[in-house]
Scaffold this active site. Sequence first.
Site, PDB file in Angstrom:
ATOM      1  N   HIS A  19      -7.392   0.467  -2.953  1.00 30.72           N
ATOM      2  CA  HIS A  19      -6.235  -0.440  -3.040  1.00 30.72           C
ATOM      3  C   HIS A  19      -6.608  -1.773  -2.394  1.00 30.72           C
ATOM      4  CE1 HIS A  19      -1.669  -0.694  -3.463  1.00 30.72           C
ATOM      5  NE2 HIS A  19      -2.049  -1.877  -2.994  1.00 30.72           N
ATOM      6  N   HIS A  21      -6.495  -5.919  -3.322  1.00 27.84           N
ATOM      7  CA  HIS A  21      -6.048  -6.968  -4.249  1.00 27.84           C
ATOM      8  C   HIS A  21      -7.036  -8.125  -4.296  1.00 27.84           C
ATOM      9  CE1 HIS A  21      -1.904  -5.570  -5.179  1.00 27.84           C
ATOM     10  NE2 HIS A  21      -2.014  -4.962  -4.005  1.00 27.84           N
ATOM     11  N   ASP A  23      -6.451 -11.131  -5.445  1.00 29.90           N
ATOM     12  CA  ASP A  23      -5.798 -12.372  -4.999  1.00 29.90           C
ATOM     13  C   ASP A  23      -5.349 -12.277  -3.542  1.00 29.90           C
ATOM     14  OD1 ASP A  23      -4.176 -10.384  -6.239  1.00 29.90           O
ATOM     15  OD2 ASP A  23      -2.455 -11.723  -6.216  1.00 29.90           O
ATOM     16  N   GLY A 180       4.180  -6.350  -7.531  1.00 33.63           N
ATOM     17  CA  GLY A 180       5.326  -7.249  -7.386  1.00 33.63           C
ATOM     18  C   GLY A 180       6.492  -6.519  -6.774  1.00 33.63           C
ATOM     19  N   HIS A 207       2.237   1.077  -7.258  1.00 31.34           N
ATOM     20  CA  HIS A 207       2.830   0.701  -5.979  1.00 31.34           C
ATOM     21  C   HIS A 207       4.183   1.409  -5.924  1.00 31.34           C
ATOM     22  CE1 HIS A 207       0.058  -2.743  -5.865  1.00 31.34           C
ATOM     23  NE2 HIS A 207       0.366  -2.862  -4.587  1.00 31.34           N
ATOM     24  N   GLU A 210       6.801   1.719  -0.930  1.00 32.83           N
ATOM     25  CA  GLU A 210       6.402   0.663   0.003  1.00 32.83           C
ATOM     26  C   GLU A 210       7.632  -0.189   0.325  1.00 32.83           C
ATOM     27  OE1 GLU A 210       3.952  -2.442  -1.630  1.00 32.83           O
ATOM     28  OE2 GLU A 210       3.248  -3.105   0.332  1.00 32.83           O
ATOM     29  N   ASP A 330      -5.473  -3.217   1.207  1.00 33.58           N
ATOM     30  CA  ASP A 330      -4.406  -3.948   0.505  1.00 33.58           C
ATOM     31  C   ASP A 330      -4.822  -5.408   0.335  1.00 33.58           C
ATOM     32  OD1 ASP A 330      -2.092  -4.095  -0.927  1.00 33.58           O
ATOM     33  OD2 ASP A 330      -0.728  -4.160   0.776  1.00 33.58           O
TER      34      ASP A 330
HETATM   35 ZN   LIG Z   1      -0.796  -3.548  -2.930  1.00 34.06          ZN
END
Ligand SMILES: [Zn+2]
Length: 403
Positions: A19, A21, A23, A180, A207, A210, A330
């Site tokens: 996991h 990202h 970006d 998102g 996701h 969370e 993350d």
């Molecule tokens: Zn994430």
Amino acid sequence: MSTTQDFSWIQRLPKVSLHDHLDGGLQPATVVEIAGEIGHKLPADSAEELAAWFAEAADSRSLEKYLETFEHTLAVMQRAEDLRRVAREHVLTLAGDGVVYGEVRWAPEQHTAAGLTMEQAIEAVADGLHDGMEFIAHNGGRVLVNQIICAMRQNDRSLEVAQLAVKYRRIGVVGFDLAGPEDGFPASKHRAALDYVAEHFLPVTLHAGEAAGLESIRSALLDGRALRLGHGVRITEDFRYTTVGEIDPEGKLMPGADPAQPILQLGEAASWVKDRRITLEVCPHSNLQTDAAYAVSEGKPSTEEWARTYEQHPVAALREAGFSVAISPDNRLMSSTSITREFADLAKNFGYGAADFFELTVNAVEGAFVSMEEKQMLLRSIQGPYTQAIEAEAQAAQGGVSA
Ligand SMILES: [Zn+2]
């Protein structure tokens, strides 16, 4: 265990990142450089100031605020050459963290502002990952990085994105995700996309659990057929604590047991996740920043209080309850983290050692979206270094390295 808090041995351990990202993992210097080229205004001028700004903004304790920091990283990832560069650098970052296998996720629909098509964006990232892997290989290292393609929950392009994810399997797309805002945008809203990837047997991680609770996890499992959960830490909402006395008032089922002894009972969804080995992609630092995980005290997760310190995070409670927990970063930039840092904090707060890190890494291998043969190869390659680390730890303990 070392008393000098030297965690360089952790950095060298082979790791698997599920996991991660794209970006959320840029180098601050790269953001500053590309922003200068394209004329994007940043909240800070130097790489150091920008890194501090990201960390501060991400510490705001709200997922929505946390997501705002992505405005700036996304702004510098709109041209094909920039996507390619960021992807290449991400591979180098992973290698520096000791990662031998990674799945990096990102949402193509967020990279079309300067005129790229989603196809062009996916191809640019694939090229960059390839560049990075080639660079590491030329320097005697080894890392394999695949892509997970995300669709944004708040938008309506998920079917189109799902079709592209399936189309680009041939260049290293291995899974599909919804990212998102989770709250208010359950997986069930993206039924068509989720059906499409299911029909093509493209693995799904979502996701869930969370920014929203058990209902969102149920939707990820039922509508998304998720094989892994991004975070999933709010699965603790499905925990019930009872006692031996309550289950067995006459002492017939568990003779001799203390009636006051607490027992954890899992609800249907939590049992499914545990028993089917649905991997929880747990990212403790990120969760502490966004109030995503319930605080644990005396082994029990709260139903009201958020974990605000590492020690309160449910990661150890989830492991003890039998869940397949894998540790991920993350967003490396926003959370100033890495798997090395997470492991070091697990060592400091829960006394975890090499054997625990091995188990967490094996869980990640099991959950990886690769073939069984690739998993076996990965397992074989990580075994040696962990065995050595476990032996070194035992020797240090025996040698009484305590002063
Ligand atoms: Zn994430």
